[in-house]
Design a protein around this motif. Structure first.
Motif, PDB file in Angstrom:
ATOM      1  N   VAL A  67      -5.400   9.811   0.333  1.00  0.00           N
ATOM      2  CA  VAL A  67      -6.461   9.005  -0.302  1.00  0.00           C
ATOM      3  C   VAL A  67      -6.126   7.525  -0.172  1.00  0.00           C
ATOM      4  O   VAL A  67      -7.003   6.696   0.073  1.00  0.00           O
ATOM      5  CB  VAL A  67      -6.632   9.402  -1.779  1.00  0.00           C
ATOM      6  CG1 VAL A  67      -7.623   8.462  -2.474  1.00  0.00           C
ATOM      7  CG2 VAL A  67      -7.108  10.839  -1.897  1.00  0.00           C
TER       8      VAL A  67
ATOM      9  N   ASP B  32      -8.187   0.735  -6.989  1.00  0.00           N
ATOM     10  CA  ASP B  32      -7.802   1.689  -8.030  1.00  0.00           C
ATOM     11  C   ASP B  32      -7.564   3.082  -7.446  1.00  0.00           C
ATOM     12  O   ASP B  32      -6.637   3.790  -7.870  1.00  0.00           O
ATOM     13  CB  ASP B  32      -8.883   1.750  -9.117  1.00  0.00           C
ATOM     14  CG  ASP B  32      -8.896   0.500  -9.990  1.00  0.00           C
ATOM     15  OD1 ASP B  32      -7.883  -0.225  -9.987  1.00  0.00           O
ATOM     16  OD2 ASP B  32      -9.920   0.251 -10.645  1.00  0.00           O
ATOM     17  N   LYS B  33      -8.390   3.482  -6.488  1.00  0.00           N
ATOM     18  CA  LYS B  33      -8.202   4.779  -5.831  1.00  0.00           C
ATOM     19  C   LYS B  33      -6.890   4.783  -5.046  1.00  0.00           C
ATOM     20  O   LYS B  33      -6.158   5.783  -5.046  1.00  0.00           O
ATOM     21  CB  LYS B  33      -9.371   5.073  -4.884  1.00  0.00           C
ATOM     22  CG  LYS B  33     -10.664   5.434  -5.594  1.00  0.00           C
ATOM     23  CD  LYS B  33     -11.773   5.695  -4.597  1.00  0.00           C
ATOM     24  CE  LYS B  33     -13.074   6.044  -5.326  1.00  0.00           C
ATOM     25  NZ  LYS B  33     -14.206   6.246  -4.376  1.00  0.00           N
ATOM     26  N   GLU B  34      -6.623   3.690  -4.384  1.00  0.00           N
ATOM     27  CA  GLU B  34      -5.383   3.527  -3.623  1.00  0.00           C
ATOM     28  C   GLU B  34      -4.176   3.675  -4.553  1.00  0.00           C
ATOM     29  O   GLU B  34      -3.216   4.388  -4.240  1.00  0.00           O
ATOM     30  CB  GLU B  34      -5.384   2.153  -2.960  1.00  0.00           C
ATOM     31  CG  GLU B  34      -4.120   1.786  -2.226  1.00  0.00           C
ATOM     32  CD  GLU B  34      -4.173   0.372  -1.667  1.00  0.00           C
ATOM     33  OE1 GLU B  34      -5.000   0.135  -0.779  1.00  0.00           O
ATOM     34  OE2 GLU B  34      -3.406  -0.489  -2.124  1.00  0.00           O
ATOM     35  N   THR B  35      -4.235   3.024  -5.700  1.00  0.00           N
ATOM     36  CA  THR B  35      -3.125   3.039  -6.649  1.00  0.00           C
ATOM     37  C   THR B  35      -2.946   4.416  -7.281  1.00  0.00           C
ATOM     38  O   THR B  35      -1.816   4.875  -7.479  1.00  0.00           O
ATOM     39  CB  THR B  35      -3.355   1.979  -7.742  1.00  0.00           C
ATOM     40  OG1 THR B  35      -3.493   0.697  -7.111  1.00  0.00           O
ATOM     41  CG2 THR B  35      -2.198   1.937  -8.718  1.00  0.00           C
ATOM     42  N   ALA B  36      -4.044   5.087  -7.590  1.00  0.00           N
ATOM     43  CA  ALA B  36      -3.970   6.441  -8.153  1.00  0.00           C
ATOM     44  C   ALA B  36      -3.278   7.385  -7.168  1.00  0.00           C
ATOM     45  O   ALA B  36      -2.477   8.241  -7.566  1.00  0.00           O
ATOM     46  CB  ALA B  36      -5.370   6.949  -8.484  1.00  0.00           C
ATOM     47  N   SER B  37      -3.576   7.212  -5.888  1.00  0.00           N
ATOM     48  CA  SER B  37      -2.952   8.028  -4.848  1.00  0.00           C
ATOM     49  C   SER B  37      -1.451   7.778  -4.780  1.00  0.00           C
ATOM     50  O   SER B  37      -0.649   8.707  -4.656  1.00  0.00           O
ATOM     51  CB  SER B  37      -3.600   7.722  -3.498  1.00  0.00           C
ATOM     52  OG  SER B  37      -3.000   8.467  -2.458  1.00  0.00           O
TER      53      SER B  37
ATOM     54  N   ASP C 123     -12.643  -0.967  -6.951  1.00  0.00           N
ATOM     55  CA  ASP C 123     -12.739   0.489  -6.985  1.00  0.00           C
ATOM     56  C   ASP C 123     -11.831   1.114  -5.923  1.00  0.00           C
ATOM     57  O   ASP C 123     -11.115   2.089  -6.195  1.00  0.00           O
ATOM     58  CB  ASP C 123     -14.198   0.924  -6.764  1.00  0.00           C
ATOM     59  CG  ASP C 123     -14.364   2.428  -6.833  1.00  0.00           C
ATOM     60  OD1 ASP C 123     -14.036   3.008  -7.890  1.00  0.00           O
ATOM     61  OD2 ASP C 123     -14.808   3.032  -5.839  1.00  0.00           O
ATOM     62  N   ARG C 124     -11.847   0.543  -4.726  1.00  0.00           N
ATOM     63  CA  ARG C 124     -10.978   1.029  -3.642  1.00  0.00           C
ATOM     64  C   ARG C 124      -9.503   0.827  -4.006  1.00  0.00           C
ATOM     65  O   ARG C 124      -8.657   1.693  -3.735  1.00  0.00           O
ATOM     66  CB  ARG C 124     -11.297   0.294  -2.339  1.00  0.00           C
ATOM     67  CG  ARG C 124     -12.664   0.591  -1.754  1.00  0.00           C
ATOM     68  CD  ARG C 124     -12.708   1.961  -1.142  1.00  0.00           C
ATOM     69  NE  ARG C 124     -14.016   2.250  -0.552  1.00  0.00           N
ATOM     70  CZ  ARG C 124     -14.315   3.397   0.058  1.00  0.00           C
ATOM     71  NH1 ARG C 124     -13.401   4.340   0.153  1.00  0.00           N
ATOM     72  NH2 ARG C 124     -15.517   3.595   0.550  1.00  0.00           N
TER      73      ARG C 124
ATOM     74  N   GLN D  85      -8.381   4.403   2.032  1.00  0.00           N
ATOM     75  CA  GLN D  85      -8.940   3.181   1.435  1.00  0.00           C
ATOM     76  C   GLN D  85      -8.719   1.947   2.306  1.00  0.00           C
ATOM     77  O   GLN D  85      -9.384   0.925   2.107  1.00  0.00           O
ATOM     78  CB  GLN D  85      -8.311   2.917   0.062  1.00  0.00           C
ATOM     79  CG  GLN D  85      -8.377   4.078  -0.903  1.00  0.00           C
ATOM     80  CD  GLN D  85      -9.740   4.735  -0.992  1.00  0.00           C
ATOM     81  OE1 GLN D  85     -10.755   4.071  -1.199  1.00  0.00           O
ATOM     82  NE2 GLN D  85      -9.770   6.050  -0.825  1.00  0.00           N
TER      83      GLN D  85
END
Length: 219
Positions: A46, A98-103, A95-96, A50
């Motif tokens: 993920v 945050d997705k990067e960091t969650a991954s 948003d991108r 991003q």
């Protein structure tokens, strides 16, 4: 007699299944580490997804910013419209991010399993490589936390700037101060990104060395 015979057969079959399943699940420490390290790669898919969209959004936002700068105050309505477009793009970047960091957080949670496994390695050379791998990866995760912090701050300054553009009575010195603050912020973003990329490269090289030393196939 028939019932008793069936019971005996079932017990034998269950015993065989138990023995075979026990053998199948028994993995070496190296094999377990391999599984963890490859799972880390999967957790970061993920994150990888991003990268290109983020670059695209940055380019689009830069184009909108350039259009705003070219507008005169007589074109105020157009400036407001473009500023709103830029704000929307900044939100998409966040948003991108945050997705990067969650991954990366999921990756770190998976990688934590290496700490216990590496202590079970008997080969001193392999253990040393595993320790190096852990040290580098921890620095990499920390570098990304710094990158997230600096990038988020830069995004905040971006959005402040776009809101300022919508102020007809904005003093020029305030605008210049905001742009200078933004430029300094992005210098920190670039520095943090370079550090993260450096640790990523070091990690990949060390992981390859570990795989080769352990006699593992690389994907």
């Amino acid at each position: 007699m028939l019932v008793k015979g069936r019971s005996s057969i079932i017990l034998i079959v269950v015993a065989i299944i138990f023995i075979l399943s026990g053998c199948a699940e028994k993995k070496t420490t190296i094999e377990k580490m391999y599984d963890v390290l490859e799972n880390v790669v999967n957790k970061e898919k993920v994150f990888e997804e991003q990268q290109e969209p983020l670059v695209t959004l940055e380019k689009q936002e830069k184009e909108v910013y350039d259009q705003i700068i070219k507008q005169g105050m007589k074109e105020y309505d157009q400036i407001v419209k473009l500023s709103d477009e830029a704000l929307a793009l900044a939100d998409k970047r966040k948003d991108r991010l945050d997705k990067e960091t969650a991954s990366l957080n999921e990756s770190e949670q998976e990688f934590s399993k290496v700490t216990e496994l590496k202590e079970q390695l008997e080969d001193p050379a392999l253990k040393e490589l595993a320790n190096d791998l852990t040290t580098i990866m921890m620095k990499r995760y920390e570098a990304h936390r710094e990158l997230y912090k600096q990038y988020s701050l830069a995004l905040q300054y971006d959005k402040e700037l776009y809101q300022m553009f919508k102020n007809k009575n904005l003093p020029l010195e305030d605008l210049e101060a905001q742009i200078n603050k933004l430029n300094e912020s992005y210098k920190k973003v670039y520095a943090a990104n370079e550090q993260f990329n450096k640790y990523t490269e070091q990690y990949n090289e060390t992981k390859l060395s570990f795989y080769k030393k352990a006699g593992l196939k690389t994907k």
